[in-house]
Write a protein that holds these residues in place. Structure first.
Motif, PDB file in Angstrom:
ATOM      1  N   SER A 166       0.997  -1.204  -0.338  1.00  0.00           N
ATOM      2  CA  SER A 166      -0.322  -0.079   0.020  1.00  0.00           C
ATOM      3  C   SER A 166       1.113   1.076  -0.116  1.00  0.00           C
ATOM      4  N   GLY A 167       1.928   1.337   0.526  1.00  0.00           N
ATOM      5  CA  GLY A 167       3.006   2.277   0.788  1.00  0.00           C
ATOM      6  C   GLY A 167       2.933   3.335  -0.986  1.00  0.00           C
ATOM      7  N   ILE A 168       3.397   2.663  -1.662  1.00  0.00           N
ATOM      8  CA  ILE A 168       3.805   2.880  -3.114  1.00  0.00           C
ATOM      9  C   ILE A 168       2.493   3.973  -3.039  1.00  0.00           C
ATOM     10  N   PHE A 169       1.052   3.876  -2.974  1.00  0.00           N
ATOM     11  CA  PHE A 169      -0.051   4.307  -3.344  1.00  0.00           C
ATOM     12  C   PHE A 169      -0.651   5.113  -2.235  1.00  0.00           C
ATOM     13  N   VAL A 170      -0.348   5.396  -1.483  1.00  0.00           N
ATOM     14  CA  VAL A 170      -0.292   5.652  -0.437  1.00  0.00           C
ATOM     15  C   VAL A 170       0.487   7.118   0.058  1.00  0.00           C
ATOM     16  N   SER A 171       2.216   6.775   0.525  1.00  0.00           N
ATOM     17  CA  SER A 171       2.885   7.718   1.181  1.00  0.00           C
ATOM     18  C   SER A 171       3.369   8.596   0.119  1.00  0.00           C
ATOM     19  N   PRO A 172       3.618   8.436  -1.420  1.00  0.00           N
ATOM     20  CA  PRO A 172       4.065   9.986  -2.226  1.00  0.00           C
ATOM     21  C   PRO A 172       3.245  11.151  -1.649  1.00  0.00           C
ATOM     22  N   LYS A 173       2.001  11.052  -1.381  1.00  0.00           N
ATOM     23  CA  LYS A 173       0.778  11.833  -0.582  1.00  0.00           C
ATOM     24  C   LYS A 173       2.124  12.628   0.169  1.00  0.00           C
ATOM     25  N   SER A 174       2.113  11.692   0.870  1.00  0.00           N
ATOM     26  CA  SER A 174       2.939  12.619   2.364  1.00  0.00           C
ATOM     27  C   SER A 174       3.615  13.000   2.308  1.00  0.00           C
ATOM     28  N   ILE A 227       7.413   4.915 -10.511  1.00  0.00           N
ATOM     29  CA  ILE A 227       6.019   4.807 -10.146  1.00  0.00           C
ATOM     30  C   ILE A 227       5.839   6.099  -9.773  1.00  0.00           C
ATOM     31  N   ASN A 228       6.890   6.991  -9.211  1.00  0.00           N
ATOM     32  CA  ASN A 228       6.629   8.438  -8.976  1.00  0.00           C
ATOM     33  C   ASN A 228       6.966   9.542 -10.055  1.00  0.00           C
ATOM     34  N   VAL A 229       7.474   9.469 -11.170  1.00  0.00           N
ATOM     35  CA  VAL A 229       7.873   9.914 -12.181  1.00  0.00           C
ATOM     36  C   VAL A 229       6.698   9.737 -12.918  1.00  0.00           C
ATOM     37  N   SER A 230       6.208   8.346 -12.574  1.00  0.00           N
ATOM     38  CA  SER A 230       4.355   8.586 -14.129  1.00  0.00           C
ATOM     39  C   SER A 230       3.731   9.466 -13.132  1.00  0.00           C
ATOM     40  N   TYR A 231       3.357   9.650 -12.184  1.00  0.00           N
ATOM     41  CA  TYR A 231       2.572  10.065 -10.907  1.00  0.00           C
ATOM     42  C   TYR A 231       3.064  11.725 -11.587  1.00  0.00           C
TER      43      TYR A 231
END
Length: 504
Positions: free
Chosen positions: A63-71, A287-291
């Motif tokens: 779940s971390g990569i789908f939750v933590s980017p915002k944090s 994944i973060n680059v994609s976001y």
């Protein structure tokens, strides 16, 4: 004389029948022992290099990569520092895992940090670790993952607004109950579910990364210009960003819970770490680059479910696959957390550091049912008042205290236990760096932005000293009188027995 001979022959026949009865039950007893060992060592002695890499990757990516980017972004407020934090967290996780690789091959006992702390510092730090893990770190981790699942599962039903907290918490509680029941009923069912969910999570990771690469090739690079402009850099903000990033990497020490099950651990343990964690790091950064190819920093911060927003903008009309597979991914992490929960409990129970009932095994299903049910109940309690961000900070603060203490144990044993064989020996500078970073991660938020939550967490950990003195060291008779009937009634209710009794 005839009567005496007849009596003697009857006695011999009876003895022969008894021996045959005992012999006929021996295979069943041995079979029970083998099945019971499936709980302690469910993967058997054949976890090779590929399996080790898959375990690391499958456990970390959840779940971390789908939750933590915002944090992470909320703490540093710019794209450049955000991506740097994600890469740095991967480096730190790799260095920490290499230290654990030396510990795992030097002290070949399952149970993660527990046996290392016991060997280096004695029973009190080991007890404090098990005390904190049982009541804080493990259940809160379970709660965080299930809250993440609930957010993504409910987001498609509330387009344009945030789902109600009551809906999220009820869904999270339902997920905990289902996963608890599955893992209490069958080890095989839990492992089959884990295999399916791991495959599903890799599908969504691949879809997001490939979509991001295609968008970059099409020139979607506007959000990366002046990527460090407007960043908020301070010791406190970086520490909190690391907390959230490292939460997504949690699980890097997972192989140390199954050291005894690794095939050729002296080779496969370090290789699994060196290959697995950098692979996860590359995936996380991409994944973060994609976001950021489709969302500005402000849009990402406003998104309730980052991956769902990404799917809506990139994969429409097939955007429904993103929340579906993210749900699979989060459930996979939650199931994996629950699946491995019993190891620490068993080891602590063997040392007499927790209630004996928590180290018992179901007679019917040969699963650590009491430990799993206990974890589920505590996790539901964490869901009621907590939100994801506060739970992550609470979890990370506690867990990095013991990560740092365990790596410090490695340094201490270099001088106090020189006689121990060290098939893997990392340069001393690596555990020194990890220890110093752990101290920084623990102290920086307290000094720069003190909150009562950190004080409560510290007081809770130290309260374990009182519990240890009363119930482990002094072993008050009144405590035994209270616990024995409770244990007996729970045994009958749950149909569980100590593992030692099953294997005799």
């Amino acid at each position: 004389m005839g009567a005496e001979n007849l009596k003697r022959r009857k006695g011999e026949d009876k003895g022969r029948e008894d021996r045959q009865s005992i012999q006929s039950h021996e295979p069943q007893t041995m079979n029970l022992q083998k099945q019971a060992n499936l709980f302690l060592f469910p993967f058997g002695p054949c976890v090779g290099l590929i399996s080790g890499i898959c375990m690391i990757v499958g456990t970390i990516i959840g779940s971390g990569i789908f939750v933590s980017p915002k944090s992470v972004l909320a703490n540093v407020e710019a794209v450049g520092p955000c991506l740097t934090i994600w890469a740095a967290c991967g480096v730190l996780a790799t260095l920490g895992a290499l230290c654990f690789a030396e510990l795992g091959t030097m002290i070949t006992k399952s149970g993660g940090e527990y046996p290392y702390l016991m060997e280096a510092f004695g029973p009190i730090p080991a007890f404090l670790f098990s005390w904190t893990s049982l009541l804080v770190t493990k259940p809160s981790s379970f709660a965080i993952i299930c809250l993440s699942f609930a957010e993504y599962a409910s987001a498609p039903f509330y387009p344009g607004c945030d789902p109600p907290q009551a809906v999220i918490k009820c869904l999270a509680a339902a997920a905990i109950v289902v996963i608890t029941i599955v893992n209490s009923l069958s080890v095989k069912l839990g492992s089959y579910l884990q295999n399916f969910l791991t495959a599903a999570k890799m599908i969504i990771v691949t879809v997001i990364i490939v979509s991001g690469i295609v968008l970059l090739a099409q020139g979607k690079t506007d959000n990366f210009k002046d990527s460090f402009k407007g960043s908020k850099i301070s010791v406190s903000s970086i520490s909190l960003a690391f907390y959230n990033g490292l939460w997504a990497y949690d699980g890097w020490n997972q192989l140390n819970y199954i050291t005894e099950e690794l095939k050729n651990p002296y080779r496969n343990l370090p290789l699994s770490i060196i290959i697995g964690i950098p692979l996860v790091t590359v995936c996380y950064v991409l994944i973060n680059v994609s976001y950021f190819t489709v969302m500005t920093s402000t849009e990402l911060l406003q998104s309730q479910a980052v991956a769902v927003t990404f799917g809506d903008r990139v994969l429409y009309p097939a955007s429904w696959i993103v929340p579906l597979f993210v749900v699979f991914s989060t459930l996979g992490s939650a199931n994996g957390t629950c699946f491995t929960a019993g190891r620490l409990v068993y080891v602590a129970g063997r040392e007499g550091h927790v209630l004996k009932i928590l180290s018992y095994i179901s007679v019917k299903h040969l699963t650590p049912a009491p430990a799993i049910i206990f974890y589920g109940a505590i996790a539901i309690i964490y869901i009621i008042p907590g939100d994801i961000d506060s739970l992550i900070n609470y979890f990370s603060f506690a867990v990095w205290i013991f990560y740092g203490l365990t790596v410090l144990a490695l340094i201490v044993m270099r001088f106090t236990r020189k006689e121990l064989k060290r098939p893997i020996k990392v340069p001393i500078i690596i555990p020194v760096i990890v220890t110093l970073v752990s101290i920084l991660l623990v102290l920086a938020p307290i000094i720069s932005a003190p909150e009562l939550a950190y004080l409560y967490c510290t007081l809770f950990i130290l309260s374990g000293l009182i519990v240890y003195a009363l119930f482990v060291h002094l072993k008050f008779s009144w405590a035994q009188k209270i616990s024995k009937p409770i244990t007996m009634h729970l045994q009958m209710l749950l149909e569980v027995v100590p593992e030692e009794e099953v294997t005799e």
